[in-house]
Design a protein around this motif. Sequence first.
Motif, PDB file in Angstrom:
ATOM      1  N   SER A 103       0.832  -1.204   0.000  1.00  0.00           N
ATOM      2  CA  SER A 103       0.000   0.000   0.000  1.00  0.00           C
ATOM      3  C   SER A 103       0.864   1.250   0.000  1.00  0.00           C
ATOM      4  N   ASN A 104       2.009   1.179   0.688  1.00  0.00           N
ATOM      5  CA  ASN A 104       2.896   2.342   0.712  1.00  0.00           C
ATOM      6  C   ASN A 104       3.570   2.559  -0.632  1.00  0.00           C
ATOM      7  N   ALA A 214     -24.006 -12.671  -9.262  1.00  0.00           N
ATOM      8  CA  ALA A 214     -25.102 -12.014  -9.980  1.00  0.00           C
ATOM      9  C   ALA A 214     -25.472 -10.664  -9.361  1.00  0.00           C
ATOM     10  N   THR A 215     -25.164 -10.487  -8.064  1.00  0.00           N
ATOM     11  CA  THR A 215     -25.658  -9.280  -7.397  1.00  0.00           C
ATOM     12  C   THR A 215     -24.565  -8.234  -7.132  1.00  0.00           C
ATOM     13  N   GLN A 216     -23.400  -8.388  -7.755  1.00  0.00           N
ATOM     14  CA  GLN A 216     -22.347  -7.392  -7.525  1.00  0.00           C
ATOM     15  C   GLN A 216     -22.553  -6.144  -8.382  1.00  0.00           C
ATOM     16  N   ASP A 217     -22.191  -5.013  -7.803  1.00  0.00           N
ATOM     17  CA  ASP A 217     -22.263  -3.766  -8.562  1.00  0.00           C
ATOM     18  C   ASP A 217     -20.911  -3.576  -9.272  1.00  0.00           C
ATOM     19  N   LEU A 218     -20.862  -3.953 -10.539  1.00  0.00           N
ATOM     20  CA  LEU A 218     -19.567  -3.989 -11.225  1.00  0.00           C
ATOM     21  C   LEU A 218     -18.953  -2.598 -11.435  1.00  0.00           C
ATOM     22  N   ALA A 219     -19.789  -1.573 -11.526  1.00  0.00           N
ATOM     23  CA  ALA A 219     -19.258  -0.230 -11.767  1.00  0.00           C
ATOM     24  C   ALA A 219     -18.320   0.187 -10.636  1.00  0.00           C
ATOM     25  N   MET A 220     -18.707  -0.197  -9.428  1.00  0.00           N
ATOM     26  CA  MET A 220     -17.918   0.157  -8.249  1.00  0.00           C
ATOM     27  C   MET A 220     -16.509  -0.453  -8.322  1.00  0.00           C
ATOM     28  N   PHE A 221     -16.429  -1.612  -8.951  1.00  0.00           N
ATOM     29  CA  PHE A 221     -15.141  -2.290  -9.033  1.00  0.00           C
ATOM     30  C   PHE A 221     -14.156  -1.486  -9.871  1.00  0.00           C
ATOM     31  N   ALA A 222     -14.681  -0.856 -10.919  1.00  0.00           N
ATOM     32  CA  ALA A 222     -13.803  -0.085 -11.785  1.00  0.00           C
ATOM     33  C   ALA A 222     -13.277   1.127 -11.030  1.00  0.00           C
ATOM     34  N   THR A 223     -14.165   1.800 -10.294  1.00  0.00           N
ATOM     35  CA  THR A 223     -13.742   2.995  -9.556  1.00  0.00           C
ATOM     36  C   THR A 223     -12.639   2.660  -8.555  1.00  0.00           C
ATOM     37  N   LEU A 224     -12.820   1.542  -7.851  1.00  0.00           N
ATOM     38  CA  LEU A 224     -11.871   1.218  -6.790  1.00  0.00           C
ATOM     39  C   LEU A 224     -10.841   0.190  -7.267  1.00  0.00           C
ATOM     40  N   GLY A 225     -10.638   0.148  -8.588  1.00  0.00           N
ATOM     41  CA  GLY A 225      -9.799  -0.896  -9.197  1.00  0.00           C
ATOM     42  C   GLY A 225      -8.433  -1.081  -8.568  1.00  0.00           C
ATOM     43  N   LYS A 226      -7.733   0.040  -8.326  1.00  0.00           N
ATOM     44  CA  LYS A 226      -6.356  -0.084  -7.849  1.00  0.00           C
ATOM     45  C   LYS A 226      -6.322  -0.686  -6.431  1.00  0.00           C
ATOM     46  N   PHE A 227      -7.240  -0.193  -5.616  1.00  0.00           N
ATOM     47  CA  PHE A 227      -7.308  -0.725  -4.245  1.00  0.00           C
ATOM     48  C   PHE A 227      -7.637  -2.224  -4.266  1.00  0.00           C
ATOM     49  N   ILE A 228      -8.612  -2.574  -5.095  1.00  0.00           N
ATOM     50  CA  ILE A 228      -8.998  -3.985  -5.186  1.00  0.00           C
ATOM     51  C   ILE A 228      -7.818  -4.836  -5.666  1.00  0.00           C
ATOM     52  N   ALA A 229      -7.082  -4.302  -6.652  1.00  0.00           N
ATOM     53  CA  ALA A 229      -5.943  -5.059  -7.173  1.00  0.00           C
ATOM     54  C   ALA A 229      -4.911  -5.281  -6.072  1.00  0.00           C
ATOM     55  N   ILE A 230      -4.690  -4.268  -5.256  1.00  0.00           N
ATOM     56  CA  ILE A 230      -3.688  -4.430  -4.189  1.00  0.00           C
ATOM     57  C   ILE A 230      -4.160  -5.424  -3.142  1.00  0.00           C
ATOM     58  N   VAL A 231      -5.428  -5.308  -2.760  1.00  0.00           N
ATOM     59  CA  VAL A 231      -5.934  -6.249  -1.743  1.00  0.00           C
ATOM     60  C   VAL A 231      -5.886  -7.684  -2.287  1.00  0.00           C
ATOM     61  N   ALA A 324      -6.718   6.639   4.283  1.00  0.00           N
ATOM     62  CA  ALA A 324      -5.825   7.756   4.598  1.00  0.00           C
ATOM     63  C   ALA A 324      -5.448   8.497   3.316  1.00  0.00           C
ATOM     64  N   ASN A 325      -5.102   7.740   2.275  1.00  0.00           N
ATOM     65  CA  ASN A 325      -4.754   8.382   0.996  1.00  0.00           C
ATOM     66  C   ASN A 325      -5.932   9.162   0.430  1.00  0.00           C
ATOM     67  N   GLN A 335       2.187   6.349  13.338  1.00  0.00           N
ATOM     68  CA  GLN A 335       0.776   6.062  12.998  1.00  0.00           C
ATOM     69  C   GLN A 335       0.672   4.754  12.197  1.00  0.00           C
ATOM     70  N   GLN A 336       1.651   4.538  11.352  1.00  0.00           N
ATOM     71  CA  GLN A 336       1.626   3.282  10.580  1.00  0.00           C
ATOM     72  C   GLN A 336       1.789   2.085  11.521  1.00  0.00           C
ATOM     73  N   MET A 337       2.599   2.282  12.573  1.00  0.00           N
ATOM     74  CA  MET A 337       2.751   1.172  13.529  1.00  0.00           C
ATOM     75  C   MET A 337       1.459   0.941  14.300  1.00  0.00           C
ATOM     76  N   VAL A 338       0.764   2.039  14.566  1.00  0.00           N
ATOM     77  CA  VAL A 338      -0.535   1.897  15.240  1.00  0.00           C
ATOM     78  C   VAL A 338      -1.487   1.105  14.333  1.00  0.00           C
ATOM     79  N   VAL A 339      -1.475   1.432  13.041  1.00  0.00           N
ATOM     80  CA  VAL A 339      -2.318   0.684  12.104  1.00  0.00           C
ATOM     81  C   VAL A 339      -1.923  -0.796  12.128  1.00  0.00           C
TER      82      VAL A 339
END
Length: 419
Positions: A103-104, A214-231, A324-325, A335-339
């Motif tokens: 993530s960093n 069948a019930t996923q909102d696919l549009a949301m996946f595109a918006t959050l693509g980078k985060f999803i890819a990292i996770v 945070a980003n 703070q990162q250590m707290v996380v």
Amino acid sequence: MKLPGLNLQILLAAVIGLATGLLFQMLEPDSRTVAVGLYASNIVGGVFIDLLKMILIPLVFTSIAVGIANLQGHGQMGRVWKLALAYFVLTMMIAVFIAMVFSNIFKPGEGMHIAMFAGAMDQFHAEQMTLPQFFAQFLGRLFVNPFAAFAQNNVLAVVVFALIVGIALVMGGERYRQIHQLLQEFLELNMRIVGWVMVIAPLGIMALLIKLTATQDLAMFATLGKFIAIVLGTTMLHGLLVLPLLLYLFTGMTPLTFFRGSREALITALATSSSAATLPVTLRCVEENLGVKRDVAGFVAPLGATINMDGTALYEAAAALFIANLVGIELNLIQQMVVFLTAMIAAMGAPGIPSAGMVTMVMVLQAVGLPAEAIAILLPIDRALDTFRTAVNVEGDMVGSLIVDRLVNVEPVNPELAG
Ligand code: ASP
């Protein structure tokens, strides 16, 4: 026609379920086919989960109480729990570390505007949960009237009660031989019922996956693509590289043997998003397919299903850094250590049910002053991400059972009953 083995049936069912769900996404959402398909999936998937939950509590109780009594009888209990705990903490630390490093480096969320999500955040009210409150709440959940705990499917409290009963059985020795014997037989009986539930597992898994895709909102996946890819990328890294490597180093078991033996549980975890509901299958896999002794598995796997959550710990840390980003706060090293720490604690405290990690994440965010409402941004994609993190949570419990089993090397007290 002869059906393929259960393991293969489950794999095929998962593939068919995912494909059908995607097909439903492409059809008109309110067409008859989709409506009937989803209705049937709801019922079949619901019955499968209900059956797993039905057997869960009796199984957790007997497997832990009997496991402790037998291990303690061999003077091995001390070693087993210390090793299990050390393994849980170590692997969760590795998981969080991986999440934070990636993530960093890639900084998902940077350059996005929080205002995009204002609508979602307005509707969401997070309950405040500071670290001391979290501990108080956690302690308050440990000791519960066993009947209430049984009746409310409270796995954590049942684990605690079972630990106490197991120890009492040992202290009482000969005096409670019959109760010990009875619990041992009851455990055996529970495992037999799990075997029956598994007969409908392919259908249940197929239904759950149809509904999920069948019930996923696919549009949301595109918006959050980078985060999803990292996770997803880091979760895979942990599940496909780190855990198999540890397993190989400690036990010599190859990833192929492991994944073949653990597949039923991993797919069930993926479909149910619940380590607790998957536990009956997890126990079956480690004992019957991977050869872990029942006393060790009976203790390590249920305990793991309640507190060992590598996938969740990883997710909590990645999500905190993402938020945070997103809100433009640069977290310093402290703070990162707290996380790091709170993500581990929050994961340990999360019950093994769908989206539990989302609830305990409030604590991680608040510990470093991030807005808890931002969780609302992640809710639409949570059900999908929860599949993989739950599978890795369950994988961690199985790898842990195998490693602890290898390191303690105990003989079953009663070979006939201990499986
Ligand atoms: N669904 C996860 C589990 O059962 C917990 C979570 O991360 O939400 O293991």
